[in-house]
Design an enzyme around this catalytic site. Sequence first.
Site, PDB file in Angstrom:
ATOM      1  N   PHE A 126     -49.966   5.157 -85.269  1.00 48.40           N
ATOM      2  CA  PHE A 126     -49.354   5.502 -86.515  1.00 48.40           C
ATOM      3  C   PHE A 126     -47.615   5.519 -86.350  1.00 48.40           C
ATOM      4  O   PHE A 126     -47.053   6.011 -85.495  1.00 48.40           O
ATOM      5  CB  PHE A 126     -49.806   6.716 -86.709  1.00 48.40           C
ATOM      6  CG  PHE A 126     -49.052   7.533 -88.059  1.00 48.40           C
ATOM      7  CD1 PHE A 126     -49.285   6.786 -89.483  1.00 48.40           C
ATOM      8  CD2 PHE A 126     -48.840   8.780 -88.264  1.00 48.40           C
ATOM      9  CE1 PHE A 126     -48.832   7.356 -90.565  1.00 48.40           C
ATOM     10  CE2 PHE A 126     -48.311   9.388 -89.248  1.00 48.40           C
ATOM     11  CZ  PHE A 126     -48.135   8.628 -90.549  1.00 48.40           C
ATOM     12  N   SER A 172     -53.510   5.908 -80.248  1.00 48.62           N
ATOM     13  CA  SER A 172     -53.301   6.784 -81.429  1.00 48.62           C
ATOM     14  C   SER A 172     -54.303   6.016 -82.471  1.00 48.62           C
ATOM     15  O   SER A 172     -55.583   5.721 -82.053  1.00 48.62           O
ATOM     16  CB  SER A 172     -51.848   6.708 -81.831  1.00 48.62           C
ATOM     17  OG  SER A 172     -51.803   7.455 -83.247  1.00 48.62           O
ATOM     18  N   LEU A 173     -53.781   5.845 -83.586  1.00 53.87           N
ATOM     19  CA  LEU A 173     -54.482   5.086 -84.623  1.00 53.87           C
ATOM     20  C   LEU A 173     -54.999   3.494 -84.024  1.00 53.87           C
ATOM     21  O   LEU A 173     -56.114   3.092 -84.241  1.00 53.87           O
ATOM     22  CB  LEU A 173     -53.940   4.620 -85.830  1.00 53.87           C
ATOM     23  CG  LEU A 173     -53.729   5.843 -86.900  1.00 53.87           C
ATOM     24  CD1 LEU A 173     -53.043   5.362 -88.064  1.00 53.87           C
ATOM     25  CD2 LEU A 173     -55.333   6.378 -87.383  1.00 53.87           C
ATOM     26  N   ASP A 211     -55.418   8.246 -76.104  1.00 53.45           N
ATOM     27  CA  ASP A 211     -55.560   9.229 -77.105  1.00 53.45           C
ATOM     28  C   ASP A 211     -55.600   8.877 -78.486  1.00 53.45           C
ATOM     29  O   ASP A 211     -54.837   9.032 -79.257  1.00 53.45           O
ATOM     30  CB  ASP A 211     -53.840   9.992 -77.131  1.00 53.45           C
ATOM     31  CG  ASP A 211     -53.911  11.467 -77.229  1.00 53.45           C
ATOM     32  OD1 ASP A 211     -54.807  12.314 -76.835  1.00 53.45           O
ATOM     33  OD2 ASP A 211     -53.084  12.146 -77.839  1.00 53.45           O
ATOM     34  N   GLU A 259     -70.167   7.019 -85.959  1.00 55.13           N
ATOM     35  CA  GLU A 259     -69.692   6.001 -85.006  1.00 55.13           C
ATOM     36  C   GLU A 259     -68.928   4.830 -85.488  1.00 55.13           C
ATOM     37  O   GLU A 259     -68.131   4.169 -85.089  1.00 55.13           O
ATOM     38  CB  GLU A 259     -70.662   5.550 -83.858  1.00 55.13           C
ATOM     39  CG  GLU A 259     -71.040   6.568 -82.851  1.00 55.13           C
ATOM     40  CD  GLU A 259     -72.167   6.286 -81.911  1.00 55.13           C
ATOM     41  OE1 GLU A 259     -72.664   5.090 -82.141  1.00 55.13           O
ATOM     42  OE2 GLU A 259     -72.220   7.077 -81.001  1.00 55.13           O
ATOM     43  N   ARG A 267     -65.058   5.477 -86.274  1.00 55.51           N
ATOM     44  CA  ARG A 267     -64.181   5.468 -85.143  1.00 55.51           C
ATOM     45  C   ARG A 267     -64.499   4.884 -83.897  1.00 55.51           C
ATOM     46  O   ARG A 267     -65.533   4.113 -83.822  1.00 55.51           O
ATOM     47  CB  ARG A 267     -64.341   7.039 -84.644  1.00 55.51           C
ATOM     48  CG  ARG A 267     -65.615   7.624 -84.395  1.00 55.51           C
ATOM     49  CD  ARG A 267     -66.006   8.762 -83.739  1.00 55.51           C
ATOM     50  NE  ARG A 267     -67.035   9.471 -83.618  1.00 55.51           N
ATOM     51  CZ  ARG A 267     -67.884   9.036 -82.478  1.00 55.51           C
ATOM     52  NH1 ARG A 267     -67.251   8.479 -81.774  1.00 55.51           N
ATOM     53  NH2 ARG A 267     -68.936   9.689 -82.759  1.00 55.51           N
ATOM     54  N   ASP A 280     -66.217   4.314 -80.255  1.00 60.38           N
ATOM     55  CA  ASP A 280     -67.383   4.936 -79.608  1.00 60.38           C
ATOM     56  C   ASP A 280     -67.842   4.050 -78.725  1.00 60.38           C
ATOM     57  O   ASP A 280     -67.201   2.724 -78.363  1.00 60.38           O
ATOM     58  CB  ASP A 280     -68.495   5.131 -80.743  1.00 60.38           C
ATOM     59  CG  ASP A 280     -69.246   3.973 -81.006  1.00 60.38           C
ATOM     60  OD1 ASP A 280     -70.164   3.494 -80.437  1.00 60.38           O
ATOM     61  OD2 ASP A 280     -68.607   3.207 -81.960  1.00 60.38           O
ATOM     62  N   ASP A 328     -68.652   0.076 -78.751  1.00 63.35           N
ATOM     63  CA  ASP A 328     -67.603  -1.013 -79.306  1.00 63.35           C
ATOM     64  C   ASP A 328     -67.375  -1.912 -78.175  1.00 63.35           C
ATOM     65  O   ASP A 328     -66.617  -2.949 -78.620  1.00 63.35           O
ATOM     66  CB  ASP A 328     -66.463  -0.183 -79.847  1.00 63.35           C
ATOM     67  CG  ASP A 328     -66.819   0.534 -81.175  1.00 63.35           C
ATOM     68  OD1 ASP A 328     -67.665   0.209 -81.877  1.00 63.35           O
ATOM     69  OD2 ASP A 328     -66.291   1.473 -81.285  1.00 63.35           O
ATOM     70  N   HIS A 379     -48.796  13.057 -76.918  1.00 63.87           N
ATOM     71  CA  HIS A 379     -49.441  11.902 -77.623  1.00 63.87           C
ATOM     72  C   HIS A 379     -48.902  10.640 -76.842  1.00 63.87           C
ATOM     73  O   HIS A 379     -49.646  10.078 -76.685  1.00 63.87           O
ATOM     74  CB  HIS A 379     -49.253  12.004 -79.183  1.00 63.87           C
ATOM     75  CG  HIS A 379     -50.053  11.023 -79.737  1.00 63.87           C
ATOM     76  ND1 HIS A 379     -51.542  11.062 -79.528  1.00 63.87           N
ATOM     77  CD2 HIS A 379     -49.846  10.294 -80.989  1.00 63.87           C
ATOM     78  CE1 HIS A 379     -51.995  10.070 -80.439  1.00 63.87           C
ATOM     79  NE2 HIS A 379     -51.060   9.511 -81.187  1.00 63.87           N
TER      80      HIS A 379
END
Length: 473
Positions: free
Chosen positions: A96, A171-172, A194, A205, A208, A210, A213, A281
């Site tokens: 982000f 992050s994202l 993070d 799942e 996000r 998991d 993947d 972060h």
Amino acid sequence: MGNIWTIVLFLLGAAKGKEICYDHVGCFSDSEPWAGTAIRPLNVLPWSPERIGTRFLLYTNENPDTFQSLLPSDPSTVEASNFQADKKTRFIIHGFIDKGDESWLLDMCKNMFKVEEVNCICVDWKKGSQTTYTQAANNVRVVGAQVAQMLGMLSANYSYSPSQVHLIGHSLGAHVAGEAGSRTPGLGRITGLDPVEASFQGTPEEVRLDPSDAVFVDVIHTDAAPLIPFLGFGTKQQMGHLDFFPNGGEEMPGCEKNALSQIVDLDGIWAGTRDFVACNHLRSYKYYSESILSPDGFAAYPCDSYRAFESNKCFPCPDAGCPQMGHYADKFAGKTSEEQQKFFLNTGDSNSFARWRYGISITLSGRTVTGQVKVALFGNKGNTHQYDVFRGIIQPGSTHSSEFDAELDVGTIEKVKFLWNNNVVNPTLPRVGAAKITVQKGEEKTGYSFCSEDTVREDVLLTLLPCQTPGTV
């Protein structure tokens, strides 16, 4: 009657949710679980690939300073680049408000070039990340699909196996990697740095990152305190085969926050205060980057909790060994057991972050006094400073154990120095010693013992040498 059917169809459509389709990356819906839930209440569709403007910036050992742009829709851009199909490819994906030409991504590539021949691709999706948080969280889906599109092109045109690919997302970007992995069967590895909490923690799942993947998924948690009121951006939810919680995963040394950072508007947080407010972060990618050059400096211990780790209940490494957090986590033998695994370690508070954990057992001698005992290790690679081992009543014959995280690996331990003090004037000038000190490095099964028959006064160093075994001179 026709009007009733129109209303019914409209209501069914509303319940079904809207959907938008883009060339090459597929269709995206704003129905559950992507929206309309407690975790994702807003119905937001991701932007188009054109609006997000994702760029793939290739750096290699041949061009470590200037990138070559690759286009997933144009194989000739790969043909004209330094991409080497016989080498691993590591993608670094920012999060982000960040951007792909930020110095930390290139610094990470350059650290890789010091230890390996690799294709390092920085994924820049800044137009899609520098917007409201909810929009950026939904744009993740398109960016992940574009990364998958790039992997599909490499596979189709260069027979490049996804097993050779490692996605590193911050992050994202960790969830971008998850989206790409869910679309790419057989992807080798994903590292989540993070992974962000908001809009992702507690979702199914498919939404996000998991463990399904990639063949191997490792995650570093550095900002896992709750978003409200502690402003923890990262998730505490385990999302990998191996989840690492350095320093407990919430507050990183050197990142002390103050009241200014207690803002809860995610969209207003980053501008101008990114390094300060988001220090915890950002630590995740700093640890990863340093781990590339420190292959044994981030040993992590399996443990139920950080409290248990801090209470010296998770030392030394079990028979299966300890994984290294970061770049070399994939060398861990038991990396993909059925059960998700949790690991703990401590780091330094600034460069360098690497630490080596030692266990100490000390048997005291001399007088009974109140005070504190310190120990320093001396080895063929250097020596540590003094670490507190015990405070309290120093009694001859008593044994005390402790652990500490040294700032270097001392190598083969040659001697140990003992010091005690109590900062109380004592006219009798008592003498205290250490009859025996046993030292064990966390990753090793053997302890090394050092002995002395001497005692010393307060603040006088006592040197212990390897114990003489019976029969030796």
